[in-house]
Design a protein around this motif. Sequence first.
Motif, PDB file in Angstrom:
ATOM      1  N   PRO A 100       0.844  -1.197   0.000  1.00  0.00           N
ATOM      2  CA  PRO A 100       0.000   0.000   0.000  1.00  0.00           C
ATOM      3  C   PRO A 100       0.878   1.245   0.000  1.00  0.00           C
ATOM      4  O   PRO A 100       2.053   1.196   0.386  1.00  0.00           O
ATOM      5  CB  PRO A 100      -0.795  -0.130   1.305  1.00  0.00           C
ATOM      6  CG  PRO A 100       0.062  -0.971   2.188  1.00  0.00           C
ATOM      7  CD  PRO A 100       0.793  -1.916   1.283  1.00  0.00           C
ATOM      8  N   ARG A 101       0.326   2.343  -0.423  1.00  0.00           N
ATOM      9  CA  ARG A 101       1.102   3.584  -0.483  1.00  0.00           C
ATOM     10  C   ARG A 101       1.665   3.982   0.875  1.00  0.00           C
ATOM     11  O   ARG A 101       2.706   4.633   0.964  1.00  0.00           O
ATOM     12  CB  ARG A 101       0.216   4.704  -1.024  1.00  0.00           C
ATOM     13  CG  ARG A 101      -0.057   4.598  -2.522  1.00  0.00           C
ATOM     14  CD  ARG A 101      -1.074   5.617  -2.965  1.00  0.00           C
ATOM     15  NE  ARG A 101      -1.219   5.642  -4.420  1.00  0.00           N
ATOM     16  CZ  ARG A 101      -2.195   6.284  -5.052  1.00  0.00           C
ATOM     17  NH1 ARG A 101      -3.109   6.944  -4.357  1.00  0.00           N
ATOM     18  NH2 ARG A 101      -2.268   6.267  -6.367  1.00  0.00           N
ATOM     19  N   ASP A 162      -5.775  -2.051   4.173  1.00  0.00           N
ATOM     20  CA  ASP A 162      -6.231  -0.696   4.506  1.00  0.00           C
ATOM     21  C   ASP A 162      -7.708  -0.665   4.898  1.00  0.00           C
ATOM     22  O   ASP A 162      -8.128  -1.373   5.790  1.00  0.00           O
ATOM     23  CB  ASP A 162      -5.937   0.250   3.338  1.00  0.00           C
ATOM     24  CG  ASP A 162      -4.460   0.628   3.269  1.00  0.00           C
ATOM     25  OD1 ASP A 162      -3.703   0.219   4.163  1.00  0.00           O
ATOM     26  OD2 ASP A 162      -4.068   1.339   2.327  1.00  0.00           O
ATOM     27  N   THR A 163      -8.496   0.128   4.191  1.00  0.00           N
ATOM     28  CA  THR A 163      -9.899   0.312   4.576  1.00  0.00           C
ATOM     29  C   THR A 163     -10.719  -0.970   4.459  1.00  0.00           C
ATOM     30  O   THR A 163     -11.760  -1.101   5.112  1.00  0.00           O
ATOM     31  CB  THR A 163     -10.555   1.402   3.705  1.00  0.00           C
ATOM     32  OG1 THR A 163     -10.433   1.033   2.325  1.00  0.00           O
ATOM     33  CG2 THR A 163      -9.876   2.745   3.915  1.00  0.00           C
ATOM     34  N   TYR A 164     -10.264  -1.909   3.655  1.00  0.00           N
ATOM     35  CA  TYR A 164     -11.027  -3.155   3.482  1.00  0.00           C
ATOM     36  C   TYR A 164     -10.781  -4.147   4.611  1.00  0.00           C
ATOM     37  O   TYR A 164     -11.464  -5.166   4.697  1.00  0.00           O
ATOM     38  CB  TYR A 164     -10.700  -3.793   2.129  1.00  0.00           C
ATOM     39  CG  TYR A 164     -11.519  -3.203   1.011  1.00  0.00           C
ATOM     40  CD1 TYR A 164     -12.662  -3.835   0.540  1.00  0.00           C
ATOM     41  CD2 TYR A 164     -11.171  -1.984   0.455  1.00  0.00           C
ATOM     42  CE1 TYR A 164     -13.429  -3.275  -0.470  1.00  0.00           C
ATOM     43  CE2 TYR A 164     -11.927  -1.411  -0.555  1.00  0.00           C
ATOM     44  CZ  TYR A 164     -13.056  -2.065  -1.013  1.00  0.00           C
ATOM     45  OH  TYR A 164     -13.818  -1.498  -2.001  1.00  0.00           O
ATOM     46  N   ILE A 217      -5.612   1.296  -3.468  1.00  0.00           N
ATOM     47  CA  ILE A 217      -4.585   1.404  -4.501  1.00  0.00           C
ATOM     48  C   ILE A 217      -3.276   0.834  -3.960  1.00  0.00           C
ATOM     49  O   ILE A 217      -2.821   1.217  -2.881  1.00  0.00           O
ATOM     50  CB  ILE A 217      -4.364   2.868  -4.937  1.00  0.00           C
ATOM     51  CG1 ILE A 217      -5.684   3.487  -5.409  1.00  0.00           C
ATOM     52  CG2 ILE A 217      -3.304   2.942  -6.035  1.00  0.00           C
ATOM     53  CD1 ILE A 217      -6.268   2.839  -6.644  1.00  0.00           C
ATOM     54  N   MET A 218      -2.702  -0.086  -4.699  1.00  0.00           N
ATOM     55  CA  MET A 218      -1.432  -0.691  -4.312  1.00  0.00           C
ATOM     56  C   MET A 218      -0.336  -0.273  -5.295  1.00  0.00           C
ATOM     57  O   MET A 218      -0.618   0.157  -6.417  1.00  0.00           O
ATOM     58  CB  MET A 218      -1.548  -2.213  -4.287  1.00  0.00           C
ATOM     59  CG  MET A 218      -2.470  -2.755  -3.210  1.00  0.00           C
ATOM     60  SD  MET A 218      -1.726  -2.640  -1.573  1.00  0.00           S
ATOM     61  CE  MET A 218      -2.880  -3.633  -0.616  1.00  0.00           C
ATOM     62  N   GLN A 219       0.899  -0.432  -4.854  1.00  0.00           N
ATOM     63  CA  GLN A 219       2.050  -0.126  -5.701  1.00  0.00           C
ATOM     64  C   GLN A 219       2.875  -1.392  -5.914  1.00  0.00           C
ATOM     65  O   GLN A 219       3.141  -2.131  -4.966  1.00  0.00           O
ATOM     66  CB  GLN A 219       2.912   0.955  -5.053  1.00  0.00           C
ATOM     67  CG  GLN A 219       2.211   2.296  -4.927  1.00  0.00           C
ATOM     68  CD  GLN A 219       3.078   3.330  -4.226  1.00  0.00           C
ATOM     69  OE1 GLN A 219       3.665   3.052  -3.188  1.00  0.00           O
ATOM     70  NE2 GLN A 219       3.156   4.514  -4.798  1.00  0.00           N
ATOM     71  N   ILE A 220       3.256  -1.618  -7.160  1.00  0.00           N
ATOM     72  CA  ILE A 220       4.067  -2.783  -7.504  1.00  0.00           C
ATOM     73  C   ILE A 220       5.524  -2.338  -7.635  1.00  0.00           C
ATOM     74  O   ILE A 220       5.830  -1.408  -8.384  1.00  0.00           O
ATOM     75  CB  ILE A 220       3.583  -3.425  -8.817  1.00  0.00           C
ATOM     76  CG1 ILE A 220       2.123  -3.870  -8.672  1.00  0.00           C
ATOM     77  CG2 ILE A 220       4.467  -4.606  -9.199  1.00  0.00           C
ATOM     78  CD1 ILE A 220       1.530  -4.445  -9.940  1.00  0.00           C
TER      79      ILE A 220
END
Length: 248
Positions: A100-101, A162-164, A217-220
């Motif tokens: 995650p960010r 995160d929120t989930y 939103i995730m970052q790869i």
Amino acid sequence: MIYRNHQGIHFTEQGKQVLLIAHNIMKEKENLMNINFDHKKISLKISIGNGDYALSPLYRMLNDQTVQDEVQITIINCSVEEALEKTYQHVIDVAYFIIPRSMENQVRDFALSHHLLIRCLKDICCQINVRENHPLLDNFSKERLWNYPFVDFINQRPNAYDTYQQYINPHKIIEVDHHSLRSKIVSETNAYSIGVPMSHQMKESLHIVGVPTPELIMQIYEIRRESDKDNVLLNQYYQMIEQELFKL
């Protein structure tokens, strides 16, 4: 070597041995003529996190190799922290992972202090993965996720979603050590998972539907040692993953 009688010409026992040797010589010559002297050595120790995006390039590399190529590949599935440590310690050559960010600064700080090269390939919207005809799809809501088992990775970091995280029932958790097993469980049961979008081919083969989660939103990332910045094989792999991610 040979002898003749009324039935024709025949090999003696010594002649048969010479003939066998001649056949073997010709066979070896044929094998030598077919050798590819430009053979490659595919040597790779890699950690692949959540997502089949990092496996597709591996399939391509293996399909392109010739019978003369050397192949030595080790694939493991590390947590982010393990991937960073093992890359620094030369246990693996390269790692791909999704974060995650909120973890970006932590990962970049470690990379900077340990002479690791870190690159963000893509920011990507995650999906909730369920099988086709799943009851959730009739009237989807995040709150209803609580009623179904969630397939997660072993030793997943706290609050990874995160929120989930609030919609995941802690009493309905299935932990696995690789994403292919996670996908299989999702495709065969009412369990669900959360992750980056699967490739179109993967979703079709497993009959899985992805429900977008725009809030997540995730970052790869790719991580490798700075000394491997110009490694040809790693650069080829990176470029192929970029191509795969472009399709998502």
